[in-house]
Design a protein around this motif. Structure first.
Motif, PDB file in Angstrom:
ATOM      1  N   ALA A  12       4.844  -0.897 -11.145  1.00  0.00           N
ATOM      2  CA  ALA A  12       4.532   0.688 -10.999  1.00  0.00           C
ATOM      3  C   ALA A  12       6.184   0.820 -12.030  1.00  0.00           C
ATOM      4  O   ALA A  12       6.830   0.399 -12.471  1.00  0.00           O
ATOM      5  CB  ALA A  12       4.872   1.355  -9.663  1.00  0.00           C
ATOM      6  N   ARG A  15      10.352  -1.041  -2.316  1.00  0.00           N
ATOM      7  CA  ARG A  15       9.877  -0.174  -2.687  1.00  0.00           C
ATOM      8  C   ARG A  15      10.927  -0.080  -3.816  1.00  0.00           C
ATOM      9  O   ARG A  15      10.410   0.686  -5.058  1.00  0.00           O
ATOM     10  CB  ARG A  15       9.076   1.187  -2.715  1.00  0.00           C
ATOM     11  N   THR A  60      11.737  -0.137  -8.152  1.00  0.00           N
ATOM     12  CA  THR A  60      11.479   1.115  -8.821  1.00  0.00           C
ATOM     13  C   THR A  60      12.709   1.326  -9.615  1.00  0.00           C
ATOM     14  O   THR A  60      13.032   2.321 -10.240  1.00  0.00           O
ATOM     15  CB  THR A  60      10.470   1.581  -8.275  1.00  0.00           C
ATOM     16  N   TRP A  77       4.847  -2.043  -5.814  1.00  0.00           N
ATOM     17  CA  TRP A  77       5.230  -1.308  -6.700  1.00  0.00           C
ATOM     18  C   TRP A  77       5.999  -2.056  -7.655  1.00  0.00           C
ATOM     19  O   TRP A  77       6.941  -1.095  -8.370  1.00  0.00           O
ATOM     20  CB  TRP A  77       6.353  -0.958  -5.519  1.00  0.00           C
TER      21      TRP A  77
END
Length: 886
Positions: free
Chosen positions: A32, A106, A110, A29
């Motif tokens: 990401a 996560r 993000t 992540w």
């Protein structure tokens, strides 16, 4: 038994798989895309929807121009905070993640905006494109950070979070200056913005009539007993969190206090409720007798303050929040002397905005006197001090702080807001890696240097590993100059486990031999730099240790005017040094050598040593310059320690220490076998220590004492010294040798002493916290090394006025200039001859001008890292040994 071992092994395997899965998820992540309209909120590591993050969240949720935002709240326990989850169950833009779950990492990796009132965990590192708002949790009354004695190490995750934050919130000039700039040493290094517009959480105290009624109704719904006509008196003490008071004990004591108060006050008018610290709440909520007075933990503290007519506090900074209401504050502090002495307070009790007592009856009398308007009404008698305190510590908490913070952070509106963006102070900045912090020559040199730097010119940050803190490391850590900002290394490098093998190759084989994707690994080290140092910027980056490739790779990712690395020894020889048939430094130093071409300066600790390293390591250097800078010496500390009483280090003579009645062992009826074994071991160790001190301090009439200090490792060649001393002692029995130090060869050296029949003449003193008090009782210092950098022990011996006999290793003249001491060839017979020369009075020992020496050495340090020296050195200023004729 076999089944048990198999079960343990399987549990370890399952745990390892879980850790790897979490690690890989985190790494995934972090690569990401960042979600541009997502805000992550965390309060007290997920302990509810609370404090400043909660107030900012509600402000954003209500703002028409912020409807596009998605909000993620971190909670430690979904069951405990089910009311919070239920409140927003139907809201499409509000969701929850469990603290340190996969979903948590996560969201942490993000989300565009990150809002926290404390700290994110050690493995967190802010990514490019994220905006981090650290709101903190209030104006401090108790001392914080470096203002607490030896508190620098405890800042380790806080300072890391602060230097990563784009915005820090402040409620007053006091908090900006005292806490951020001073207590956490952000002045000179912080590159974000301090928003001094008040605390959003205090907005929650400004309740409408409907909100007030709803809050009281929620209290009743949760089991709190309070009448419609009763005014709430909120008792909100802090928790000391020491080893003598458990949370369970605290809950019991607080219950007794509230019951005693409610028995003594006018209950038709007042009802005392209790708001406890989060550490205490989980124990208090389980007690049926507390529930009717206990304010729920998930009710924001400032809502509880908003419905309260009076606040009773102690050392909790919650009273700063309550100042905004203008309502009375009284202080109950039954343990003020103990607490103030152990932690310290920024504001003295005599300056608090209300009366202070340690007596329940007096406290009840103050509550009953409120509203009378006379001398017994503390809201009248303390009105002037109250208003002064309010203006100083809560000047802008007017109920609209959240709106102003949202303006700055989310709308970019700063023109009419109090935003401080420049904390630089004109000094140049140095970041220095200190090494492993174990007691050795490098650590001593580093501590000395930090005591000699001019802190009016330089802002200094020190970096070191916080792992495996032994008593020895803690001692050295506490000796770091208090002007230095500490970055204790915690957590670990992020990134996928697929890079682990490659990183091991880098550490073992270096940049040229690892055959890995260097760009990928450099990206990980750049990411690690940001995780550790955030947005900090440094003018000079210094690897003062020079032995660890991991730290070398890390430091090369930081931008600076100059990068320098120290070479404390003949490192080519050090790399090949064998201990028990192995070369422990071969791989690591080889990897370090491969980085030399990326440094600006390769700094040896004497000119001779610089020539040696240039000759042997020149092929690794590229365009890096080989230069030198003598080590400084802390003569004040040496002279002070030399006067110390060695017996003072021993435990007091009581039932558990030496010197007591052997038949008295304390309260043996309550002592477990393990406790008894520890006590007896401590007594035996103390007795052995006393016997050692007695032996050191009583040499006998006419006995000459030789002393050496150094690690029991091959390059020190203590075996040669012991053999040489054996020859001297055979000729002159009124001699003895003290060897201070420990290390891998200690057992072999003990055996050699016995083999040569020297047990009565050689004292193997081991590692000593204060070698200088022992050196002071000696007559001559002897060094038997095969090679050294610049031996600090020679300088220390010279500060103490000891004559020096040393073997002739290449860099010895960095500490013993011409006409000082006696330098002999590296043989047993020649070293014995040097000691004989001392006995004949033939070892020159002129006075050592250590002040002039230090002045020259610290200027050499400045020049070595690329900074300007302090003025021009006079032509007649002493160098190297810095002798005087007087």
């Amino acid at each position: 038994m076999a089944r048990s071992k198999m079960g343990t092994k399987l549990r370890r395997i399952r745990h390892r798989i879980k850790v790897i899965r979490q690690f890989e998820s985190h790494a995934h992540w972090r690569e990401a895309k960042i979600e541009p309209d997502t805000v992550l909120y965390e309060s007290f590591s997920g302990n509810g929807m609370l404090c400043n993050p909660e107030a900012i969240f509600r402000e954003l949720l209500a703002a028409p121009d912020m409807k596009h935002l998605k909000h993620i709240w971190v909670l430690s326990d979904f069951h405990r905070y089910k009311r919070t989850i239920r409140e927003f169950a139907g809201h499409p833009n509000v969701s929850f993640v469990r603290y340190q779950s996969t979903a948590y990492y996560r969201a942490l990796a993000t989300s565009r905006y990150l809002v926290n009132n404390a700290t994110f965990p050690p493995q967190f590192g802010k990514r490019d494109g994220q905006v981090y708002v650290n709101t903190w949790h209030g104006t401090p009354l108790k001392k914080m950070g470096y203002d607490v004695e030896n508190g620098g190490a405890e800042t380790r995750n806080i300072i890391r979070n602060f230097v990563m934050a784009d915005y820090l919130l402040s409620g007053s000039e006091f908090m900006t200056k005292q806490m951020y700039e001073t207590a956490y040493k952000l002045r000179g290094i912080y590159r974000g913005a301090i928003v001094q517009e008040g605390f959003p959480r205090i907005d929650r105290q400004y309740l409408s009539a409907e909100e007030d009624a709803a809050a009281r109704a929620e209290l009743r719904e949760r089991g709190v007993v309070v009448g419609d006509d009763q005014k709430i008196v909120l008792y909100a003490p802090t928790w000391k969190g020491d080893s003598f008071q458990t949370p369970e004990d605290d809950a019991e004591e607080l219950l007794r206090r509230v019951q005693a108060l409610n028995e003594r006050i006018d209950t038709a008018k007042y009802r005392v409720l209790l708001r406890v610290h989060q550490q205490v709440y989980k124990y208090a909520v389980e007690r049926a007798d507390l529930r009717e007075i206990l304010v729920p933990n998930d009710m924001p503290a400032n809502v509880a303050l908003g419905v309260s007519e009076v606040l009773i506090s102690d050392y909790s900074s919650i009273f700063y929040d309550f100042l905004a209401t203008g309502r009375p504050i009284v202080f109950f502090v039954p343990d003020l002397a103990d607490y103030d002495g152990s932690r310290g307070l920024y504001v003295r009790p005599e300056e608090w905005p209300g009366p202070v007592t340690d007596d329940i009856g007096t406290l009840a009398g103050w509550l009953n006197g409120l509203g009378t308007g006379g001398e017994d009404d503390v809201s009248v008698t303390y009105a002037t001090r109250y208003e002064k305190t309010r203006q100083e510590y809560a000047p802008v908490d007017d109920g609209h702080a959240a709106s102003r913070v949202v303006d700055v952070v989310f709308r970019g509106r700063t023109a009419d807001r109090d935003v401080r963006t420049d904390l630089t102070d004109g000094r140049e900045s140095i970041l220095i890696y200190l090494g492993g912090m174990r007691t050795n020559g490098i650590t001593t040199s580093m501590l000395n240097l930090l005591d000699n730097i001019d802190y009016t010119r330089f802002d200094v940050s020190a970096f070191y590993s916080y792992r495996r803190r032994s008593r020895d490391r803690v001692k050295n850590e506490s000796a770091i100059n208090p002007n230095v900002r500490l970055f204790p290394y915690i957590g670990g490098i992020n990134g996928s486990k697929r890079f682990t093998l490659g990183r091991r190759k880098l550490l073992a084989r270096g940049l040229d031999g690892a055959k890995v994707n260097l760009d990928a690994h450099r990206a990980l080290f750049r990411d690690e730099w940001r995780r550790v140092f955030g947005a900090s910027q440094f003018d000079y980056i210094v690897d003062f240790s020079g032995y660890g490739p991991f730290w070398t790779y890390l430091f090369l990712e930081g931008e600076a005017k100059k990068h320098s690395i120290w070479l404390h020894n003949d490192l080519a020889a050090d790399r090949m040094r064998e201990v028990n048939g192995k070369r422990p430094l071969e791989a690591g130093l080889g990897a370090v050598f491969s980085t030399y071409r990326y440094f600006d300066r390769l700094v040896s600790v004497s000119p001779v040593l610089s020539d040696i390293n240039a000759e042997k390591l020149g092929k690794y250097a590229g365009n890096a310059q080989f230069v030198s800078a003598l080590n400084t010496v802390n003569f004040d500390r040496i002279l002070q320690q030399a006067e110390a009483d060695l017996y003072a280090e021993l435990p007091a003579e009581d039932g558990g220490a030496v010197g007591g009645d052997e038949g008295v062992v304390g309260d043996s009826g309550s002592e477990s076998p393990e406790e008894e074994a520890k006590r007896l071991l401590a007594r035996r160790e103390a007795a052995e220590r006393r016997a050692l001190i007695d032996r050191i301090l009583t040499p006998g009439d006419g006995v000459t004492t030789f002393v050496t200090v150094g690690r029991c490792s091959p390059e020190k060649n203590h075996a040669r010294l012991i053999r040489a001393f054996g020859l001297v002692h055979k000729e002159n029995p009124k001699t003895r040798l003290i060897v201070i130090g420990s290390g891998p060869l200690r057992t072999d050296l003990d055996a050699l002493v016995t083999e040569l029949g020297l047990d009565d003449a050689v004292i193997m003193a081991g590692q000593q916290n204060n070698p200088h008090a022992i050196m002071k009782v000696a007559d001559c210092f002897v060094l038997s090394s095969d090679y050294e950098g610049q031996p600090m022990v020679i300088l220390e011996a010279r500060v103490l006025g000891l004559p020096v006999v040393s073997t002739d290793f290449a860099s010895v003249r960095g500490s013993l200039s011409e006409g000082v001491g006696l330098v002999v060839p590296r043989t047993v017979e020649d070293l014995a001859g040097g000691m004989r020369e001392y006995l004949r009075g033939n070892v020159p020992n002129p006075p050592f001008d250590y002040v002039a020496y230090n002045r020259d050495a610290v200027n050499q340090f400045y020049a070595a890292i690329g900074a300007e020296p302090d003025g021009a050195r006079h032509d007649d200023a002493p160098v190297a040994g810095a002798e005087t004729s007087g």
